[in-house]
Design a protein around this motif. Structure first.
Motif, short mmCIF file in Angstrom:
data_model
loop_
_atom_site.label_atom_id
_atom_site.label_comp_id
_atom_site.label_asym_id
_atom_site.label_seq_id
_atom_site.Cartn_x
_atom_site.Cartn_y
_atom_site.Cartn_z
N ALA A 259 2.51 -4.50 -20.45
CA ALA A 259 1.50 -3.69 -19.76
C ALA A 259 0.68 -4.52 -18.78
O ALA A 259 0.41 -4.09 -17.65
N LYS A 260 0.28 -5.72 -19.19
CA LYS A 260 -0.56 -6.56 -18.33
C LYS A 260 0.13 -6.88 -17.01
O LYS A 260 -0.44 -6.72 -15.93
N GLU A 261 1.39 -7.31 -17.11
CA GLU A 261 2.14 -7.65 -15.90
C GLU A 261 2.36 -6.42 -15.02
O GLU A 261 2.25 -6.48 -13.79
N LEU A 262 2.68 -5.31 -15.66
CA LEU A 262 2.95 -4.07 -14.93
C LEU A 262 1.72 -3.63 -14.12
O LEU A 262 1.81 -3.36 -12.92
N ILE A 263 0.58 -3.57 -14.78
CA ILE A 263 -0.64 -3.09 -14.12
C ILE A 263 -1.14 -4.09 -13.10
O ILE A 263 -1.61 -3.72 -12.02
N GLU A 264 -1.02 -5.37 -13.41
CA GLU A 264 -1.49 -6.40 -12.49
C GLU A 264 -0.70 -6.35 -11.18
O GLU A 264 -1.28 -6.44 -10.09
N THR A 265 0.61 -6.21 -11.29
CA THR A 265 1.44 -6.13 -10.09
C THR A 265 1.11 -4.88 -9.27
O THR A 265 1.06 -4.91 -8.04
N LEU A 266 0.88 -3.77 -9.98
CA LEU A 266 0.52 -2.52 -9.29
C LEU A 266 -0.83 -2.65 -8.59
O LEU A 266 -1.01 -2.17 -7.46
N LEU A 267 -1.78 -3.30 -9.24
CA LEU A 267 -3.09 -3.51 -8.63
C LEU A 267 -2.96 -4.35 -7.36
O LEU A 267 -3.55 -4.03 -6.32
N ARG A 268 -2.15 -5.40 -7.42
CA ARG A 268 -1.94 -6.24 -6.24
C ARG A 268 -1.30 -5.45 -5.11
O ARG A 268 -1.66 -5.60 -3.94
N ARG A 269 -0.32 -4.64 -5.47
CA ARG A 269 0.36 -3.86 -4.43
C ARG A 269 -0.63 -2.92 -3.74
O ARG A 269 -0.56 -2.73 -2.52
N ASN A 270 -1.52 -2.33 -4.49
CA ASN A 270 -2.52 -1.43 -3.90
C ASN A 270 -3.41 -2.18 -2.91
O ASN A 270 -3.65 -1.70 -1.80
N PHE A 271 -3.92 -3.34 -3.32
CA PHE A 271 -4.78 -4.11 -2.42
C PHE A 271 -4.02 -4.56 -1.17
O PHE A 271 -4.55 -4.53 -0.06
N LEU A 272 -2.78 -4.97 -1.36
CA LEU A 272 -1.95 -5.37 -0.22
C LEU A 272 -1.74 -4.20 0.73
O LEU A 272 -1.86 -4.34 1.95
N TRP A 273 -1.47 -3.04 0.14
CA TRP A 273 -1.18 -1.86 0.98
C TRP A 273 -2.42 -1.43 1.76
O TRP A 273 -2.31 -1.06 2.93
N VAL A 274 -3.59 -1.50 1.16
CA VAL A 274 -4.83 -1.20 1.88
C VAL A 274 -4.97 -2.13 3.08
O VAL A 274 -5.25 -1.70 4.21
N ALA A 275 -4.76 -3.42 2.84
CA ALA A 275 -4.91 -4.40 3.92
C ALA A 275 -3.90 -4.14 5.04
O ALA A 275 -4.25 -4.19 6.23
N LEU A 276 -2.68 -3.85 4.67
CA LEU A 276 -1.63 -3.62 5.67
C LEU A 276 -1.89 -2.38 6.51
O LEU A 276 -1.80 -2.40 7.74
N ILE A 277 -2.20 -1.27 5.84
CA ILE A 277 -2.34 -0.02 6.61
C ILE A 277 -3.61 -0.02 7.46
O ILE A 277 -3.64 0.60 8.52
#
Length: 478
Positions: A259-277
């Motif tokens: 769970a920790k790895e799954l959610i952590e990766t998803l959280l990073r992807r969200n922050f990355l996607w905000v920055a990109l868009i």
């Protein structure tokens, strides 16, 4: 005509007559779906289904020693089964084995994309799992009515879907009850951000609001030891660093991530996607603009259909969308899109195009699932009754009517529909279209609602007119 992706394997001369017949059948099916001047008739669809099954039996006899071969015969055969499947839904036979074909094909695409995306909601899996179980029931019920070859094929394809579904469920099995809502919220934000990125005008304020929600979620997740990567340097360097680290973590996913790895990766992807868009502001690289425009048009048309489905959808119309999406999907190499010069898309273009592709498959899935088991010929009556039921339910919710006279318009409409029946059946010409039970049940529900409303107002009126002495109470003395 939108053809299927071509499989370039030499054709066995023995299969050429079969290919010619299947092409002729596909043409008839296309003409059937394009003719909007009349309803699709059951006998026409069943006749073409029988012709396709006949060719399958011939093909199986020829391929006794080469069962795994795939050439153009197979792609055209798939087209025919897809069209027949959607046609079965158009004539109201949604719960028959042939109708399962299109659903299973779309579900397989959707599951493949969920597995590729790594992030999805448990609710996505629950819906798909329930529908696959229903498909199993339809096949069991039709085992004495339909071709064994078709049933074997469908059982195998459902089995593949169930296998992928099992892997997806395993990936989420480590989520604890307190982490599941947070994970769901992150999935929802990621999808919403992707949707923002395809608007005609980039919604900066909405994206900022999602960013604030992400920061709040990050604080809530800190006690669990979950946080996004800390980066330093310029904005461009931060984005590059986040993208690199995310790609590294996604390149070696665990079979069943904790769970920790799954959610952590998803959280990073969200922050990355905000920055990109926020950096790109909806601008797509010119090399991928045509693909983007095509996918955006398909997505928009499907969304419009989902809003007006009851009144405007002929299920066979979905075939054109399926074919276009399949061609785009199968043109990808190792999951990525390539331009005319063979150059892969950057992360921003890749994720944006994938969102549109997946969203379109998801819309087709929901249109198929929510299709009513009522023949196209009966849909006008069915839709009228659905509207009447909603109106009567709303009247009841608001406290009913003040006089039986207010129910006259509803009663007149219900009686006019009831009078259309001949020997208890709704006829269209000399045909008895499928969906009689659904329409009759809806009609009875409307009559029952109208009767309850009339009884309520009559009881209320009777109580008001009852003298006080009859009610067992004496009037108060002056």
């Amino acid at each position: 005509m939108t053809d299927s992706p071509t499989v370039r394997i030499p054709l066995d001369p023995q299969e050429q007559p079969m290919l010619d017949k299947l092409l002729a059948i596909r043409t008839k099916l296309e003409l059937l779906k394009q003719d909007k001047s009349t309803y699709v008739k059951s006998q026409d669809v069943i006749e073409l289904y029988d012709q396709v099954v006949e060719q399958v039996e011939v093909l199986n006899q020829i391929r006794t020693t080469k069962r795994l071969e795939q050439n153009r015969v197979d792609t055209v055969l798939d087209d025919c089964f897809q069209l027949i499947s959607l046609a079965y839904m158009t004539i109201g036979k949604n719960h028959e084995a042939p109708a399962v074909y299109s659903f299973v094909s779309t579900t397989k695409r959707l599951l493949d994309h969920l597995e590729e995306a790594h992030f999805y909601s448990p609710k996505d899996l629950e819906s798909i799992g329930a529908e696959l179980k229903s498909c199993r029931r339809y096949l069991e019920r039709g085992k004495d009515s339909y071709s064994p070859q078709l049933l074997t094929l469908l059982n195998a394809r459902i089995g593949v879907c169930e296998e992928i579904l099992g892997r997806l469920e395993l990936n989420l099995s480590h989520l604890t009850p307190d982490l599941t809502p947070k994970y769901d919220k992150l999935v929802s934000i990621l999808r919403s951000l992707a949707g923002c990125n395809t608007r005609s005008k980039f919604p900066n304020e909405e994206v900022d609001d999602y960013l604030e929600q992400l920061k709040e979620l990050q604080e809530e997740l800190r006690p669990y030891g979950i946080h996004a990567y800390e980066t330093t340097g310029s904005r461009e360097e931060k984005i590059a660093e986040m993208a690199e680290k995310l790609q590294i973590s996604m390149a070696h996913p665990e079979p069943a991530p904790e769970a920790k790895e799954l959610i952590e990766t998803l959280l990073r992807r969200n922050f990355l996607w905000v920055a990109l868009i926020k950096e790109k502001q909806g601008r797509i690289a010119p090399a991928f603009q045509d693909t983007y425009d095509k996918l955006l048009t398909i997505r928009n048309k499907l969304e419009k259909l989902s809003l007006t489905q009851a009144w405007s959808l002929r299920e066979t119309d979905l075939w054109n969308f399926q074919r276009q999406l399949d061609r785009i999907d199968e043109a990808r190499v190792d999951g990525n899109f390539f331009d005319a010069l063979g150059r892969p898309a950057e992360l921003y273009e890749q994720r944006t195009l994938l969102y549109l592709l997946r969203k379109s498959y998801s819309l087709i899935y929901h249109l198929i699932v929510s299709s009513e088991p009522v023949s196209e010929a009966l849909l006008p009556i069915y839709n009228q009754l659905t509207t009447l039921r909603k109106c009567l339910q709303e009247v009841k919710k608001l406290g009913g009517v003040s006089s039986p006279r207010e129910l006259y318009p509803y009663s007149m409409k219900l009686n006019s529909i009831d009078n259309m029946r001949i020997d208890g059946k709704f006829m269209v010409g000399n045909e008895i279209p499928d969906g009689q039970g659904s329409v009759t049940q809806l009609l009875e529900e409307c009559f029952e609602l109208a009767y309850e409303l009339r009884t309520d107002v009559e009881d209320s009126s009777s109580a008001d007119q009852t003298p006080a002495s009859e009610s067992g109470t004496e009037p108060l003395a002056a």
